[in-house]
Design a protein around this motif. Structure first.
Motif, mmCIF file in Angstrom:
data_model
loop_
_atom_site.group_PDB
_atom_site.id
_atom_site.type_symbol
_atom_site.label_atom_id
_atom_site.label_comp_id
_atom_site.label_asym_id
_atom_site.label_seq_id
_atom_site.Cartn_x
_atom_site.Cartn_y
_atom_site.Cartn_z
ATOM 1 N N VAL A 86 0.839 -1.208 0.000
ATOM 2 C CA VAL A 86 0.000 0.000 0.000
ATOM 3 C C VAL A 86 0.874 1.258 0.000
ATOM 4 O O VAL A 86 0.555 2.242 -0.673
ATOM 5 N N TRP A 138 -6.150 5.237 4.912
ATOM 6 C CA TRP A 138 -7.039 4.410 5.740
ATOM 7 C C TRP A 138 -8.137 3.746 4.903
ATOM 8 O O TRP A 138 -8.810 2.851 5.405
ATOM 9 N N GLU A 139 -8.266 4.177 3.660
ATOM 10 C CA GLU A 139 -9.217 3.481 2.777
ATOM 11 C C GLU A 139 -8.561 2.285 2.091
ATOM 12 O O GLU A 139 -9.196 1.564 1.326
ATOM 13 N N MET A 140 -7.272 2.088 2.365
ATOM 14 C CA MET A 140 -6.543 0.937 1.808
ATOM 15 C C MET A 140 -5.958 0.044 2.889
ATOM 16 O O MET A 140 -5.634 -1.109 2.627
ATOM 17 N N ASP A 141 -5.787 0.585 4.085
ATOM 18 C CA ASP A 141 -5.176 -0.175 5.178
ATOM 19 C C ASP A 141 -6.082 -0.063 6.397
ATOM 20 O O ASP A 141 -6.187 1.002 7.005
ATOM 21 N N PRO A 142 -6.739 -1.167 6.765
ATOM 22 C CA PRO A 142 -7.781 -1.081 7.798
ATOM 23 C C PRO A 142 -7.281 -0.774 9.205
ATOM 24 O O PRO A 142 -8.084 -0.422 10.057
ATOM 25 N N ILE A 143 -5.982 -0.857 9.446
ATOM 26 C CA ILE A 143 -5.490 -0.625 10.804
ATOM 27 C C ILE A 143 -5.233 0.863 11.070
ATOM 28 O O ILE A 143 -5.032 1.282 12.201
ATOM 29 N N LEU A 144 -5.272 1.674 10.011
ATOM 30 C CA LEU A 144 -4.880 3.079 10.185
ATOM 31 C C LEU A 144 -5.942 3.922 10.875
ATOM 32 O O LEU A 144 -7.137 3.687 10.748
ATOM 33 N N VAL A 145 -5.459 4.933 11.570
ATOM 34 C CA VAL A 145 -6.336 5.957 12.129
ATOM 35 C C VAL A 145 -6.682 6.928 10.993
ATOM 36 O O VAL A 145 -5.780 7.409 10.312
ATOM 37 N N PRO A 146 -7.961 7.183 10.772
ATOM 38 C CA PRO A 146 -8.327 8.065 9.652
ATOM 39 C C PRO A 146 -8.132 9.533 9.997
ATOM 40 O O PRO A 146 -9.078 10.262 10.236
ATOM 41 N N MET A 147 -6.885 9.928 10.048
ATOM 42 C CA MET A 147 -6.532 11.323 10.378
ATOM 43 C C MET A 147 -5.786 11.924 9.203
ATOM 44 O O MET A 147 -4.640 11.559 8.945
ATOM 45 N N GLU A 155 0.275 -1.996 5.441
ATOM 46 C CA GLU A 155 -0.455 -3.092 4.807
ATOM 47 C C GLU A 155 0.246 -3.557 3.524
ATOM 48 O O GLU A 155 0.643 -2.762 2.691
ATOM 49 N N GLY A 193 -2.396 12.480 2.469
ATOM 50 C CA GLY A 193 -3.291 13.040 1.457
ATOM 51 C C GLY A 193 -3.933 11.983 0.571
ATOM 52 O O GLY A 193 -4.932 12.251 -0.102
ATOM 53 N N GLU A 194 -3.361 10.803 0.567
ATOM 54 C CA GLU A 194 -3.930 9.724 -0.261
ATOM 55 C C GLU A 194 -5.013 8.941 0.485
ATOM 56 O O GLU A 194 -5.454 7.892 0.004
ATOM 57 N N ARG A 195 -5.435 9.400 1.639
ATOM 58 C CA ARG A 195 -6.467 8.714 2.437
ATOM 59 C C ARG A 195 -6.129 7.230 2.584
ATOM 60 O O ARG A 195 -6.925 6.341 2.230
#
Lengths: 598, 598
Positions: free
Chosen positions: A182, A316-325, A277, A312-314
């Motif tokens: 990712v 968290w929409e590709m790696d489920p463990i990330l904090v969406p910040m 990921e 900037g690439e968001r």
């Protein structure tokens, strides 16, 4: 020859075949010996603190100046531009990506010849991609993204579909990656140009860089010294200006140590901000203390550019463990600190948020960690701490002394977490390639136990308890800072030495501490070792006592000002968990105070 | 009598002695039998899906109306005000905290007499605290915080210093808590008034509520049915209006199931938003799927009030595992969704953020999970899904069908995570009190294995792989929604039934799914079972096939419209990980569409 050596030699030959021949130089013309191929010691151990046996294969020589003799002025200028300048030149079209990629490929080849830092060269892929970037900009009149056309080097953990990422394991030779990691995907979407992969230590669990396939990576500032690890290939490559932006990983110091040993800015972000990921790793599934991806580069703005680009690439929409910040620009501007009077006060309502504006620059309180209670830093590091303190004080900030809180306990806990499986994971990986294993399977004189799940839960409880105590310790500084807040950041050594001879980098307490606590850290370069300013003094002469633990005196005694001369000196600034942007803003304050020369 | 029963009886007597005598009622006057004390079955198992043996101790009776006969109009009015109204009355001084606390204590005692929901009564502590709140408001002219003077009930996991939190374990009787849990501290700082603690199942790992000390909690809507679990004491208490705000925990449905079975709004927040630090728990140190604290209350605004209040206390300064995210008001207003066109598009810059304003209400796309591919929901739940779909459609939102993605695999993975220690933790806890253990130690006919650390890492890899696939599955809906975004939320059953007779609540697949994925969920009440609207039909009559797995037909056949009549029906809405505020905003959209009656 053992089968694993044959397979390793074949993989090495494959790498070498991909080095663009036109960039290879004849080092004998500048009086530099080619590097030896150094096989893994057998039997091999990760830690041998009491009997360091430095390798005799290298001379004390600084090869960072070789580029000045062998490269064109233009190539030097391109490859010595800090990342943010490179980004601007590429985005404006003033510099083409193909030209930049060529320059970096050339310099990466040179860095590799001098330090053995690369495991893969992707010149065809990279030049094709660079040409696409150039065409895109020309056609559409805008960039692909915030890293448009920028060559990016990747540690040998990050997959590029269709290539072979070995991570230094013989058993992984020939396994072709089906998909990008990712992080690779994010770099591509942001417009970056992956062009080389870089060396790692076998298992990754070591702060030096050596494996059975690619051998050892050395430090360009002194080839008999280590470039650090586990992102030691990145450290050496970026340190030699062979890359504007290197991506490493850090579970115990593996971004920070190579950044520090090569005079770079680097960052260990908090866990779960940057996408891991789909990357190769040791001990996948070990979630108690996770490895994180971080950048190594020549400027603070470069670090910020990387963080902004990836977030900037968001991801968290590709790696489920990330904090969406997303990247928090306000926190980077330190607006939260301006707003917050004291941790115990009720947080301001939305209406009150703007009050801080116009009040001028925020005054911070830093703590200096003079030592971690285990091992004293060498004189050059102590000088760097003193100078940094003075500059920040002169800039109006409050400086207090950090009281390390039981760092020996932290070191013990994290060591047991790393090897909670009794080394099962790394044993299997080494067995797969029938290669010797370079990992300390011993603990206090007996074999490391393979914990049961219940035992590993108890270990997690020890970790959580320590984290809670440390947080309370941090918060309790609110009474000493004079800002109404607890201390804003700690300034600390990255290691007790600036670097050290190969196979003696056996103290990691200054870095693993912050992995256990999951605190973001930014490494910043302060200067260089100077025998006049950093003489060898007896420990008592510095008016401090030998620390308990049994290693302090020995480590102190290893210092030799003449051998260390010219090595870069770095420190790290440690922030609050998941407040990475605030920490970057604090790092900017440090830079603006003149505490870093870069 | 076994020693553990003697100790349990003593602890029970201690609780009973603390019930304010003036609030006890003579139930025989309203023709209600007192509840029996039901001992733990021995040998006991958590799951016995094929041979449910419902207890014969209870009659099918609805006791929710008893308060109307036995309580004053004013007490009824106070205890039936939704949380946000109670907060307003208390903050304005119109209602004193002492008066509110007295009313709730009285109603809690009644609820307890009818459902056996409480483990502790703290009337002295609570009334003292309430008086302090009243004095504070009078003196300072402002509230202590957003929960000023509000009675708050706590699941028997949350410590209050100086009291005995047993969590239903005999072995923990007499252990006096030295400190408050961090959540208790937050509630106090926010102005709340803890006044009772509520019942749990032994081990907490069960969606019913029964332990050796306090016996079984029953459902006020039908006392022969379960109130759910593990926060089943809270479910029954809040369902009977004995508390305006109950705090439960959820590792597999333990807030949501009791919310649903008692007709409440409830929330399972994402992991690491609400502080768990310093609370009692089973399997401490198990970090792969963590339990989370969530509220049970009578209104959506109540849920929002709780989240705002706790996050307003900056709990990340007290609990090191938390994500430092204040309550995101913009996300709650769904500004992010208005702004975001498509997941793949570059995020808007700061300057563009305000464009969404003035464009009117955002149109969402919901997916309906008609079943999870394992077990069909009973007719009342299916009707609730249909009605919710129609109301949202009428409000202009797009509705698509959710394709469950291998939920059987999810159930298998999380089941193995829960018991990765082979039950070691719960065995030790039961042994400490020499009481029978109520936990399923069998798996597929043989004893559960105690995994090694390496094996548990492999299990984590299975989990991570599944999470990644599910995220990709979610993101791939971008092509079906018509909004330019992937689906905004899923509307799903909380359980396949509205509730069920004691000891037969053996399907948890609808809740554990979202724990494994760490998705926030909000439970909302839709209506009540109505035999006319929800007749028993053969499965084929609904034009669907029996699902694989072997349980679908049996579970379906258990439905009996007459027995189920009058039970509340709830659904849950499932959002994106760590985007809890957005999910609350989406829940508000559901409420505004008229899909909930509360």
């Amino acid at each position: 020859m053992a089968d694993y050596k044959i397979r390793a030699a074949a993989r090495r030959a494959e790498r070498d075949a991909n080095i663009p021949k036109e960039y290879l130089v004849d080092l004998s013309k500048v009086g530099i010996d080619p590097l030896p191929l150094e096989e893994l010691p057998l039997p091999a151990h990760r830690l041998a603190p009491h009997k360091p046996e430095p390798t005799k294969h290298y001379k004390d020589e600084d090869v960072t100046g070789v580029a000045r003799t062998l490269l064109s002025i233009e190539d030097q200028a391109i490859t010595e531009a800090p990342l943010e300048k490179l980004v601007r030149l590429l985005a404006s079209g003033e510099l083409s990506s193909v030209r930049a990629t060529e320059a970096y490929l050339r310099r990466a080849v040179l860095a590799h010849q001098l330090t053995n830092c690369c495991t893969d060269f992707f010149s065809d892929l990279a030049l094709k991609r660079a040409a696409e970037c150039d065409a895109y900009l020309k056609e559409k009149g805008r960039t692909m993204g915030p890293l448009h056309g920028v060559p990016v080097s990747l540690k040998d953990q990050f997959h590029i579909a269709g290539t072979n990422c070995t991570m230094g394991y013989v058993g992984w030779i020939g396994k072709v990656s089906k998909e990008h990691s990712v992080i690779t995907e994010c770099i591509l979407r942001a417009g970056g140009v992956p062009y080389v992969r870089t060396n790692v230590p076998q298992t990754l669990m070591r702060c030096e860089t050596h494996n059975a396939i690619f051998g050892r990576t050395v430090n360009g500032f002194n080839r008999s010294f280590t470039s650090g690890g586990s992102s030691g290939g990145e450290g050496a490559l970026v340190g030699m200006h062979g890359s504007p932006l290197g991506l490493g990983t850090d579970i115990g110091g593996s971004v920070r140590v190579p950044s520090a040993f090569n005079g770079l800015w680097g960052m260990r972000p908090s866990m779960h901000r940057i996408p891991y990921e789909g990357s190769a790793n040791s001990m996948l599934g070990q979630e108690s203390v996770s490895s994180v991806i971080g950048p190594l580069t020549h400027s603070l703005e470069g670090v910020v550019t990387f963080m902004r680009a990836v977030l900037g690439e968001r991801p968290w929409e590709m790696d489920p463990i990330l904090v969406p910040m997303p990247f928090n620009e306000e926190a980077y501007q330190l607006k939260d600190l301006q707003m917050m009077k004291a941790s115990s006060s009720r947080p301001s309502s939305l209406e009150e948020e703007d009050k801080g504006e116009g009040e001028g620059k925020v005054k911070l309180c830093f703590a200096i960690e003079w030592n971690d209670g285990l091992v004293h830093p060498h004189p050059p590091i102590l000088r760097a701490l003193r100078e940094t303190k003075e500059k920040l004080q002169a800039a109006g900030h409050t400086m207090i002394d950090w009281k390390p809180y039981d760092h020996g306990r932290a070191l013990d806990i994290i060591d047991r977490i790393y090897a909670a499986d009794g080394g099962e994971d790394v044993k299997r990986a080494a067995l797969e390639g029938e290669e010797p294993l370079m990992f300390n399977l011993m603990q206090n004189g007996s074999e490391r136990p393979h914990l049961s799940t219940y035992e590993s839960w108890q270990l997690n409880k020890e970790k959580s308890q320590y984290r809670k105590e440390y947080l309370d310790h941090w918060q309790s500084t609110v009474n000493q800072t004079g800002t109404g807040r607890p201390v804003d950041a700690i300034i600390a050594p990255v290691s007790n030495w600036a670097s050290c001879p190969h196979d003696t980098n056996d103290n990691v307490s200054y870095t693993t501490q912050w992995n256990l606590l999951d605190r973001p850290c930014v490494v910043f370069p302060v200067g260089f070792v100077d025998p006049e300013k950093d003489p060898k003094v007896p420990m008592e002469g510095e008016a401090f006592q030998v620390l308990p633990g049994g290693l302090d005196q020995e480590y102190w005694d290893r210092y030799d000002p003449e051998r260390w001369a010219g090595l870069p000196i770095c420190l790290q600034v440690v922030g609050k968990r998941l407040q990475d942007e605030e920490l970057l803003g604090i790092a900017r304050v440090i830079k603006e105070a003149g505490a870093s020369f870069k």
